[in-house]
Design an enzyme around this catalytic site. Structure first.
Site, short mmCIF file in Angstrom:
data_model
loop_
_atom_site.label_atom_id
_atom_site.label_comp_id
_atom_site.label_asym_id
_atom_site.label_seq_id
_atom_site.Cartn_x
_atom_site.Cartn_y
_atom_site.Cartn_z
N ILE A 1 -1.35 -4.20 -1.77
CA ILE A 1 -2.83 -3.70 -1.60
C ILE A 1 -2.82 -2.52 -0.64
O ILE A 1 -3.78 -1.40 -0.52
CB ILE A 1 -4.01 -4.65 -1.14
N SER B 1 -4.05 7.38 2.78
CA SER B 1 -4.22 6.56 4.03
C SER B 1 -4.22 6.81 4.94
O SER B 1 -3.59 7.63 5.31
CB SER B 1 -3.43 5.24 3.33
N GLY C 1 4.95 10.74 -6.11
CA GLY C 1 6.36 11.36 -5.50
C GLY C 1 7.39 10.73 -6.40
O GLY C 1 8.28 11.64 -6.98
N GLU D 1 -2.14 5.42 7.04
CA GLU D 1 -0.73 5.19 7.23
C GLU D 1 0.04 6.51 6.80
O GLU D 1 1.09 6.86 7.09
CB GLU D 1 -0.16 3.88 6.70
N ASN D 2 -0.44 7.21 5.88
CA ASN D 2 0.03 8.22 5.16
C ASN D 2 0.01 9.58 6.04
O ASN D 2 0.80 10.38 6.03
CB ASN D 2 -0.52 8.79 3.84
N ASP E 1 -0.92 5.12 -7.28
CA ASP E 1 0.43 5.64 -6.55
C ASP E 1 1.45 5.93 -7.56
O ASP E 1 1.07 5.64 -8.58
CB ASP E 1 0.67 4.14 -5.87
N GLY E 2 2.43 6.46 -6.85
CA GLY E 2 3.55 7.04 -7.86
C GLY E 2 3.92 8.51 -8.23
O GLY E 2 4.42 8.76 -9.03
N HIS F 1 2.11 15.09 -6.83
CA HIS F 1 0.59 15.04 -6.39
C HIS F 1 -0.29 16.00 -7.10
O HIS F 1 -1.41 15.81 -7.26
CB HIS F 1 0.39 15.64 -4.82
C1 IPE Z 1 -1.19 3.67 -0.76
O1 IPE Z 1 0.01 4.24 -1.48
C2 IPE Z 1 -1.93 4.86 -0.57
C3 IPE Z 1 -2.42 5.75 -1.70
C4 IPE Z 1 -2.23 5.59 -3.00
C5 IPE Z 1 -3.20 6.91 -1.19
P1 IPE Z 1 1.41 4.22 -0.50
O2 IPE Z 1 2.38 4.91 -1.56
O3 IPE Z 1 1.00 4.99 0.83
O4 IPE Z 1 1.55 2.78 -0.22
P2 IPE Z 1 2.96 2.03 0.20
O5 IPE Z 1 3.54 2.75 1.43
O6 IPE Z 1 3.85 1.96 -1.01
O7 IPE Z 1 2.63 0.65 0.57
C1 IPE Z 2 0.47 8.30 -4.03
O1 IPE Z 2 1.78 8.58 -4.61
C2 IPE Z 2 -0.33 9.17 -3.42
C3 IPE Z 2 -0.35 9.49 -1.95
C4 IPE Z 2 -0.12 8.23 -1.38
C5 IPE Z 2 -0.89 10.46 -1.25
P1 IPE Z 2 2.99 8.55 -3.50
O2 IPE Z 2 3.12 9.71 -2.84
O3 IPE Z 2 2.90 7.15 -2.70
O4 IPE Z 2 4.14 8.28 -4.52
P2 IPE Z 2 5.45 7.46 -4.41
O5 IPE Z 2 4.82 6.09 -4.08
O6 IPE Z 2 6.31 7.90 -3.39
O7 IPE Z 2 6.20 7.54 -5.85
MG MG Z 3 3.42 5.67 -3.00
#
Ligand code: IPE
Ligand code: IPE
Ligand code: MG
Length: 234
Positions: free
Chosen positions: A189, A59, A17, A61-62, A14-15, A31
């Protein structure tokens, strides 16, 4: 106390973005950098004697993100599948995907099946990629499979146990994670491996995924080795 044995590391990457935003770059640049980090972490995990690495790439949800981000991620995935998986396979890595394939484009699903087929005999190291993955959906689908077996009278209700449920999950062939790492400072989680992490050791680091790497993985593993895993015993 002897050091804990380590087989399986699971990561919530995560992180990406926020990493990009901090630099005034589009989220997709994060990414892309995150995909490079994954390559480095796979190599590090192999070197550190880990046998299974499961990573959360996308995910269920993504799918609700902006269309632009979703299509950018799919484009990146196609690129990654064409360039990175081949050398990994040649180095003896088995690659598995878990998640709802119906949601993905047909060419991606085809490519996933090919990669799984071609790397099937590799037994040194398994990289498991959670893509279009949601743990609740995974459990619901296991429940449906078991209900169907019971309806057909292929099994008795009294024979349903934790082993049977585990055998119906995407992770059926691999041991439960010993370690779960989430980067980016979020302490949740997010629908990842809910069944499988019942007794995993959890690690949360503020590092954004593109900045994560070998050194931090090593630190986490050495802390893990010292932790006392009790499994409910006294
Ligand atoms: C979880 O991260 C899914 C992945 C890392 C692929 P998200 O960024 O989607 O989760 P939330 O929305 O912060 O819970
Ligand atoms: C995790 O990074 C990768 C995916 C969920 C695809 P994010 O895209 O969730 O990055 P943040 O959490 O917005 O920084
Ligand atoms: Mg994220």
């Amino acid at each position: 106390m002897t050091a804990n044995n380590l087989e399986h590391v699971a990561i919530i990457m995560d992180g990406n973005g926020r990493w990009a935003q901090k630099r005034g770059l589009p989220r997709l640049a994060g990414h892309e950098k995150g995909a490079e980090t994954l390559q480095e972490v796979v190599k590090a995990a192999v070197d550190l004697g880990v046998r299974y690495l499961t990573v959360y790439a996308f995910s269920t949800e993504n799918w609700n993100r902006d269309k632009e981000e979703v299509s950018g991620l799919m484009k990146l995935l196609r690129k990654y599948m064409n360039s990175e998986f081949k050398p990994m396979q040649e180095e003896g890595v088995r690659i598995l995907f878990m998640g709802e394939r119906d949601m993905l484009d047909a060419d991606i699903v085809e490519q996933m099946a090919k990669i799984e087929r071609d790397s099937k005999a590799n037994d040194k190291f398994t990289l498991c990629i959670a893509l279009s993955y949601g743990s609740r959906q995974e459990i619901v689908s296991a429940v449906k499979k078991i209900a169907l077996l019971a309806k057909k009278e292929d099994i008795n209700i009294k024979d349903i146990d934790a082993r049977m449920v585990a055998d119906m999950l995407y992770t059926r062939s691999i041991p439960d994670p010993d370690i779960v790492i989430r980067t980016s400072g979020e302490k949740r989680i997010s629908n990842y491996l809910l069944w499988q992490i019942a007794y995993s050791e959890l690690f949360f680091t503020p590092t954004l995924w593109p900045d994560f790497g070998r050194e931090e993985l090593e630190q986490i593993i050495s802390e893990f080795k010292q932790r006392e895993r009790r499994y409910g015993k006294n």
